[in-house]
Design an enzyme around this catalytic site. Structure first.
Site, PDB file in Angstrom:
ATOM      1  N   SER A   1       0.836  -1.215   0.000  1.00 24.16           N
ATOM      2  CA  SER A   1       0.000   0.000   0.000  1.00 24.16           C
ATOM      3  C   SER A   1       0.867   1.261   0.000  1.00 24.16           C
ATOM      4  CB  SER A   1      -0.978   0.000   1.179  1.00 24.16           C
ATOM      5  OG  SER A   1      -0.316   0.180   2.398  1.00 24.16           O
TER       6      SER A   1
ATOM      7  N   MET B   1      10.295  -6.897   4.011  1.00 31.32           N
ATOM      8  CA  MET B   1      10.493  -7.527   5.308  1.00 31.32           C
ATOM      9  C   MET B   1      11.750  -8.396   5.325  1.00 31.32           C
ATOM     10  SD  MET B   1       8.403  -5.873   6.730  1.00 31.32           S
ATOM     11  CE  MET B   1       7.024  -5.739   7.826  1.00 31.32           C
TER      12      MET B   1
ATOM     13  N   ASN C   1      13.533   3.920   4.314  1.00 29.65           N
ATOM     14  CA  ASN C   1      12.599   2.928   4.854  1.00 29.65           C
ATOM     15  C   ASN C   1      11.474   3.661   5.563  1.00 29.65           C
ATOM     16  OD1 ASN C   1      11.610   0.357   5.676  1.00 29.65           O
ATOM     17  ND2 ASN C   1      12.471   0.704   7.709  1.00 29.65           N
TER      18      ASN C   1
ATOM     19  N   HIS D   1       8.786   3.107   8.712  1.00 32.82           N
ATOM     20  CA  HIS D   1       8.578   2.247   9.872  1.00 32.82           C
ATOM     21  C   HIS D   1       7.383   2.784  10.661  1.00 32.82           C
ATOM     22  CE1 HIS D   1       9.643  -0.647  12.934  1.00 32.82           C
ATOM     23  NE2 HIS D   1       9.444   0.305  13.835  1.00 32.82           N
TER      24      HIS D   1
ATOM     25  N   GLU E   1      23.479   0.396   8.758  1.00 33.19           N
ATOM     26  CA  GLU E   1      23.732  -1.033   9.004  1.00 33.19           C
ATOM     27  C   GLU E   1      23.007  -1.571  10.236  1.00 33.19           C
ATOM     28  OE1 GLU E   1      27.228   1.413  10.494  1.00 33.19           O
ATOM     29  OE2 GLU E   1      25.807   1.438   8.857  1.00 33.19           O
TER      30      GLU E   1
HETATM   31  C1  GAR Z   1       3.869  -0.712   6.712  1.00 32.70           C
HETATM   32  O1  GAR Z   1       3.094  -0.446   7.854  1.00 32.70           O
HETATM   33  C2  GAR Z   1       5.336  -0.391   6.982  1.00 32.70           C
HETATM   34  O2  GAR Z   1       5.505   0.722   7.810  1.00 32.70           O
HETATM   35  C3  GAR Z   1       5.786  -1.644   7.668  1.00 32.70           C
HETATM   36  O3  GAR Z   1       5.174  -2.681   6.951  1.00 32.70           O
HETATM   37  C4  GAR Z   1       3.933  -2.210   6.423  1.00 32.70           C
HETATM   38  C5  GAR Z   1       3.912  -2.505   4.954  1.00 32.70           C
HETATM   39  O4  GAR Z   1       2.666  -2.201   4.418  1.00 32.70           O
HETATM   40  N1  GAR Z   1       7.213  -1.765   7.669  1.00 32.70           N
HETATM   41  C6  GAR Z   1       7.916  -2.204   8.704  1.00 32.70           C
HETATM   42  O5  GAR Z   1       7.418  -2.577   9.737  1.00 32.70           O
HETATM   43  C7  GAR Z   1       9.419  -2.205   8.475  1.00 32.70           C
HETATM   44  N2  GAR Z   1      10.109  -2.356   9.711  1.00 32.70           N
HETATM   45  P1  GAR Z   1       2.458  -2.054   2.862  1.00 32.70           P
HETATM   46  O6  GAR Z   1       3.035  -3.325   2.218  1.00 32.70           O
HETATM   47  O7  GAR Z   1       0.979  -1.982   2.682  1.00 32.70           O
HETATM   48  O8  GAR Z   1       3.176  -0.811   2.405  1.00 32.70           O
END
Ligand code: GAR
Length: 210
Positions: A21, A98, A115, A117, A150
């Site tokens: 998304s 991920m 990124n 988060h 890193e």
């Molecule tokens: C999002 O909430 C993003 O912030 C999180 O995964 C989700 C992906 O949603 N990312 C993390 O937690 C990274 N540490 P999406 O595939 O719908 O964009």
């Protein structure tokens, strides 16, 4: 920081593993003209049937899947980095990717990987950040766009957005409201990075000459 020559758009390489998304929100910001001076050069997934990659195909964007199973992290990341180079990517955007990145990958794109988060870093790094924040009982939650270094969820912060946690929230409703902010803030952060008007001073991402 300059990412591309003045006349050419900054080329984004999107890495995702799932729903996508955030990727869709970035693509829509570009299409609607809210995010200018950038284009999506390639969308890469490590998951064959990630919904995000299906959407990228629908949009007619270059798509590549690199299945990571059975490969050493370094080898997998080498393949991804080669693909990004082939597509002349200036800025890598992790959008629900991920996987931890190898040090070699991070070093190949110094301050060129963003990124998103779903917490106000440095609080609640790692998995299930929204759940962690909810269970901790914070009154303000939010999301962070940061450069990748890193260490996990650690690099220089580009932009954050905070939202209140309501008494009526559960972890799910909180995550939903955070996600809505993510969809806005990621494009804003990319615009700042791509603008060339900002620089990194210590850990601070600030407007030049400010
Ligand atoms: C999002 O909430 C993003 O912030 C999180 O995964 C989700 C992906 O949603 N990312 C993390 O937690 C990274 N540490 P999406 O595939 O719908 O964009």
């Amino acid at each position: 920081m300059e990412l591309a020559s003045k006349d050419s758009p900054v080329r984004l390489g999107i890495l995702l593993s799932g729903r996508g998304s955030n990727f869709r929100a970035i693509a829509e910001s570009i299409r609607a003209g809210r995010l200018k001076g950038v284009e999506i050069a390639v969308v890469i997934s490590n998951v064959v049937d990630a919904p995000g990659i299906e959407k990228a195909r629908e949009l007619g964007l270059p798509v590549k899947v690199f299945v990571s199973a059975g490969l050493k992290r370094r080898h997998h990341d080498f393949n991804v980095a080669a693909c990004l180079a082939l597509h002349e990517v200036d800025l890598v955007c992790l959008a629900g990717y991920m996987r931890l990145l190898s040090p070699e990958f991070v070093a190949a794109f110094p301050n060129r990987i963003l990124n998103i988060h779903p917490s106000l870093l440095p609080a609640f790094p790692g998995l299930d950040a929204q759940q962690q924040a909810f269970e901790y009982g914070v009154k303000m939650a939010g999301c962070t766009v940061h450069f990748v270094d890193e260490h996990l969820d650690h690099g220089v912060i580009v932009l954050q957005r905070a939202i209140p946690v309501h008494e009526t929230d559960d972890a799910r409703s909180l995550a939903k409201r955070i996600l809505a902010e993510e969809h806005v803030v990621y494009s804003e952060a990319i615009a700042r990075v791509a603008s060339g008007e900002y620089e990194i001073r210590g850990r601070r991402f600030v407007k030049r000459d400010s």
